[in-house]
Scaffold this motif. Structure first.
Motif, short mmCIF file in Angstrom:
data_model
loop_
_atom_site.label_atom_id
_atom_site.label_comp_id
_atom_site.label_asym_id
_atom_site.label_seq_id
_atom_site.Cartn_x
_atom_site.Cartn_y
_atom_site.Cartn_z
N VAL A 1 -8.27 30.10 -6.42
CA VAL A 1 -7.27 30.41 -7.66
C VAL A 1 -7.84 29.59 -8.88
O VAL A 1 -8.38 28.53 -8.82
N ALA A 2 -7.36 30.38 -9.72
CA ALA A 2 -7.72 29.90 -11.36
C ALA A 2 -6.52 29.21 -11.81
O ALA A 2 -5.26 30.10 -11.90
N PHE B 1 -8.54 25.27 -18.09
CA PHE B 1 -8.84 25.92 -17.05
C PHE B 1 -9.31 25.44 -16.09
O PHE B 1 -10.44 24.36 -16.18
N PHE B 2 -8.97 25.61 -14.69
CA PHE B 2 -9.40 24.89 -13.44
C PHE B 2 -9.79 26.02 -12.39
O PHE B 2 -9.03 26.87 -12.21
N ARG B 3 -10.75 25.53 -11.59
CA ARG B 3 -10.83 26.29 -10.07
C ARG B 3 -10.51 25.34 -9.23
O ARG B 3 -10.89 24.28 -8.98
N VAL B 4 -9.43 25.72 -8.36
CA VAL B 4 -8.83 25.12 -7.15
C VAL B 4 -9.31 25.95 -5.83
O VAL B 4 -8.65 27.04 -5.76
N GLY B 5 -10.11 25.45 -5.02
CA GLY B 5 -10.38 26.19 -3.74
C GLY B 5 -9.14 26.11 -2.88
O GLY B 5 -8.38 25.30 -2.98
N PRO C 1 -10.57 19.32 -8.28
CA PRO C 1 -10.48 20.72 -8.96
C PRO C 1 -11.32 20.88 -10.01
O PRO C 1 -11.71 19.73 -10.76
N GLN C 2 -12.31 21.82 -10.15
CA GLN C 2 -13.29 21.98 -10.97
C GLN C 2 -12.81 22.47 -12.56
O GLN C 2 -12.21 23.59 -12.62
N PHE D 1 -5.60 34.91 -7.22
CA PHE D 1 -4.73 35.18 -8.48
C PHE D 1 -4.65 34.21 -9.46
O PHE D 1 -5.41 32.97 -9.18
N PHE D 2 -3.93 34.26 -10.34
CA PHE D 2 -4.03 33.08 -11.57
C PHE D 2 -2.68 32.34 -11.58
O PHE D 2 -1.65 32.86 -10.98
N VAL D 3 -2.79 30.90 -11.67
CA VAL D 3 -1.85 29.80 -11.80
C VAL D 3 -1.48 29.43 -13.02
O VAL D 3 -2.59 28.93 -13.70
N SER D 4 -0.39 29.73 -13.62
CA SER D 4 -0.08 28.78 -14.96
C SER D 4 0.96 27.84 -14.74
O SER D 4 2.04 28.04 -14.37
#
Length: 747
Positions: free
Chosen positions: A322-323, A330-334, A501-502, A402-405
């Protein structure tokens, strides 16, 4: 709902820089391409059905049939009437030493052919059964013997445990209504809102259209209906949504609300897992008649990609991350490890790492997401630069499940002013700050700093019942299955081996900085102009309306009309209006509605370069009152009465007109209705809170017309207020005031 705004902007969406964009492709080519897309979807779904065993008859039924044939052959009976012997003759001899194997192969081939023929017959019978619409025309609460017989046959031919896409190949084609009937219904709908002079002129245009152009345009639609599975859906997606150049914020995106947060991401991914395995049961009317499930395919891993003239929907087969956006970063979370889906506690750990990260956003990164709220052609041009300069980061966001804010501000319900807090909550979900949502994603999960959460959903990929179904599952799963520890953490243990998280790196070229600033100003202006109000109406709900022997949806629709117009009328006319609305609803459900047919006729006329004053007038109308119901589809997930705090409050959308309202409503149990009202602050004719008061008055006025509702106005409005219902008024059709029509649209 939000599609109302897009449909209103349909004509401008066919224009660029003030000049009309001609649809230069031949209509034959467009119909041919529509059919190819339709058949491609059928083939992909057939292969998927074969792999997952989703057929009216399971693979075990083939094995049973094959075993029965072998047993009959062993008993020296030939159920094939000689066909298996002929099949054996066509098989290779293999030197005569595998005579028994040839018999088994012949039996298997015969069983497969017979099994396929039985399945085809089953599909055909089910399609014929599902083409019956007589049940829609019967009085509310009554059921004739033919309908009872029809229900029994559908249950028999549907199998015992249908899965999500089991019915797709058996659903009948969308019928093309009679053009004469459509024009007549349209004239009936606008008659109450037009002066005699205007109506007579419209009738003349309609008669001219029927005489000169209707048969030609209708012929092309009938051809498309036979070649493609739906004569209107792909054009509706393209011209109402994907060709619209307006901002997605407010105009297309809508929001969903909830009272709890926590395990939401894990619950959403569990829903995706069930969706991929087709373990979600299809939606059935009356517990029997299936609805199309095609829109479920694009809930996850989907992005609306901007284009200069039109957008397109990009859907990935799978995504394992998820982004996440937090404080402009902004982060990438596996979402998966080698052992499968991450546990709720592991996901919580990853989000906490993001919250604890003190690094600031890079220059212009904080407001980058405002580009997704910009006009689509502008965003398309900027995206080309991002695709070159920041391809990896862009792909991570657009390719996410999906996107997470993670919002830094709370969205709680303080006791001091809960009404104002709810309004602010709705506004935060619908618009936010203009730069804290990625509006292109199929949906954004918004988690506020106090743990409350909600959804912002992009409309083009599906209607609200689809996202609503997912949201009901999410809330029930995180509350009643996943749960929390006593200290408030998710159940389970952190995983110290999980990588951090990246953080996404955006190399933003200098020439796009002005575009980001311009997009931010436009988004803030649009956000500040939207006026949201939520009205929790607790004086009565579904149970009272049912005791009045009325359709609950039609009751609310008439109350909304009353709140908007406040004309004096009477109970007899109210029942006429409810009956008329229910009849129009059933007509639309059977594929005989007006707006989609007129829309498709207009598209064909544009392809053929035919000028139709009647169709141009139809599509130039404005909608002052756009309404929609958010359905509660899975009441079995938990007890609404014992757990009212866990119920979603529904969702809302923006107004379809600068001087109009957008109203969404949801029935919460039997004794509560929540309304979501939106309008524009720039309008001097609208006020969301004022309409909320009028809706409350209208509901109580209408209730007082019925014997069971006499006490309601006395109880909630005081004994001195008149309860005779003399203020009650409504419009007896899907219409509006003396100048422009209104419409009731579905999510």
């Amino acid at each position: 709902m939000a599609e109302a705004h897009q449909a209103v902007g349909f004509l401008p969406s066919l224009a660029s820089d003030g000049e009309e964009v001609e649809l230069s492709a031949p209509v034959w080519q467009e119909i041919y391409l529509s059919g190819l897309r339709s058949w491609k979807r059928h083939l992909l779904r057939f292969w998927n059905d074969f792999l997952t065993g989703v057929l009216p008859a399971s693979p075990l039924s083939w094995l049973f049939l094959f075993s029965a044939i072998q047993l009959a052959w062993f008993l020296q009976l030939d159920p094939s009437l000689g066909l298996m012997e002929k099949i054996k003759e066509l098989l290779p001899d293999w030197g005569g030493q595998h005579h028994g194997l040839r018999g088994v192969l012949a039996a298997a081939l015969f069983a497969s052919c017979l099994w396929g023929a039985l399945i085809f017959t089953l599909h055909l019978a089910l399609r014929l059964l599902l083409s019956y619409h007589g049940w829609l025309l019967e009085p509310h609460g009554a059921m004739s013997s033919p309908t009872k017989t029809w229900l029994a046959l559908v249950r028999i031919f549907s199998g015992r445990h249908p899965m999500l896409f089991s019915y797709q190949r058996s659903l009948p084609r969308q019928p093309v209504p009679s053009v004469q009937d459509t024009v007549r219904k349209y004239l009936d709908s606008v008659r109450p809102i037009l002066s005699d002079e205007d109506f007579n002129w419209t009738a003349v245009l309609a008669e001219e259209f029927l005489r000169l152009q209707a048969s030609l345009l209708q012929g092309y639609l009938r051809l498309k209906s036979w070649w493609a599975s739906n004569y209107v859906s792909d054009w509706w997606e393209e011209f109402v949504y994907l060709r619209s150049r307006n901002s997605l914020m407010v105009n297309s995106n809508y929001y969903m609300m909830a009272a709890r947060a926590g395990n939401a991401v894990h619950a959403l991914l569990l829903y995706r897992h069930r969706l991929n395995r087709q373990e979600i049961p299809p939606t059935l009317l009356m517990g029997t008649r299936p609805l199309c499930s095609a829109q479920y395919e694009k809930i996850f891993n989907t992005t609306r990609v901007p284009g200069v003239q039109k957008d397109y929907i990009r859907h990935l087969h799978d995504s394992r991350h998820v982004a996440v956006l937090h404080r402009g970063r902004f982060f990438r979370v596996g979402t998966h490890s080698r052992n499968g889906l991450l546990s709720p506690r592991a996901l919580e750990q990853q989000f906490q790492r993001i919250l604890d990260d003190p690094s600031p956003a890079c220059p212009h990164e904080e407001h980058l997401a405002a580009l997704t709220a910009a006009p689509r052609d502008m965003w398309a041009q900027v995206r080309r630069s991002l695709k070159t300069q920041a391809a990896e980061a862009l792909e991570t966001v657009e390719g996410a499940a999906f996107f997470v804010s993670l919002d830094s501000e709370p969205a709680g319900l303080p006791k001091e002013d809960p009404a104002a807090s709810l309004d602010a909550y709705a506004h935060a979900l619908l618009a936010g700050q203009g730069h804290d949502r990625w509006f292109d994603k199929s949906f954004t999960l918004i988690v506020f700093s106090d743990g409350k959460l909600g959804l912002s959903v992009e409309h083009s990929w599906a209607d609200c019942p689809i996202s609503g179904h997912m949201w009901e599952f999410t809330l029930a799963t995180e509350c009643f299955q996943l749960g929390y520890l006593a200290d408030g953490h998710c159940k389970g243990h952190p995983d110290p081996m999980l990588p951090e998280p990246q953080r996404l790196q955006w190399d933003l070229p200098e020439h796009i900085h002005p575009s980001i600033s311009l997009a931010l100003r436009g988004a803030k202006t649009l956000s500040e102009n939207i006026d949201c109000h939520i009205l929790p109406f607790s004086h009565f709900g579904k149970s009272f309306i049912k005791r009045c022997h009325l359709s609950s949806d039609s009751f609310i629709q008439m109350a909304l009309q009353l709140a908007h117009f406040r004309d004096p009328q009477c109970l007899a006319l109210f029942r006429v209006a409810v009956d008329k609305h229910q009849a129009l609803l059933k007509t639309a459900m059977s594929g005989q509605g007006v707006d989609r047919h007129l829309f498709a006729l207009y598209i064909v006329s544009r392809f053929l370069h035919l000028q139709s004053p009647f169709l141009a007038q139809v599509h130039a109308e404005q909608w002052l009152l756009s309404t929609s119901q958010v359905p509660v589809q899975q009441a079995h997930l938990f007890d609404v009465h014992n757990h009212p705090d866990y119920v979603s409050s529904g969702g809302g959308f923006g107004p379809a007109d600068d001087h109009g309202y957008g109203v969404s409503y949801i029935f919460l149990g039997n004794d509560m209705i929540t309304f979501h009202i939106s309008s524009k602050k720039s309008s001097t004719k609208t006020d969301s809170r004022r309409l909320g008061r009028h809706i409350e008055d209208a509901l109580l006025d209408i209730a007082s017309l019925f014997q069971e509702g006499h006490h309601l106005k006395r109880q909630f409005r005081g004994l001195g207020e008149e309860v005779s219902g003399h203020r009650c008024g409504f419009v007896c059709s899907q219409t509006g005031d003396s100048e422009t029509p209104t419409t009731s649209t579905d999510f």
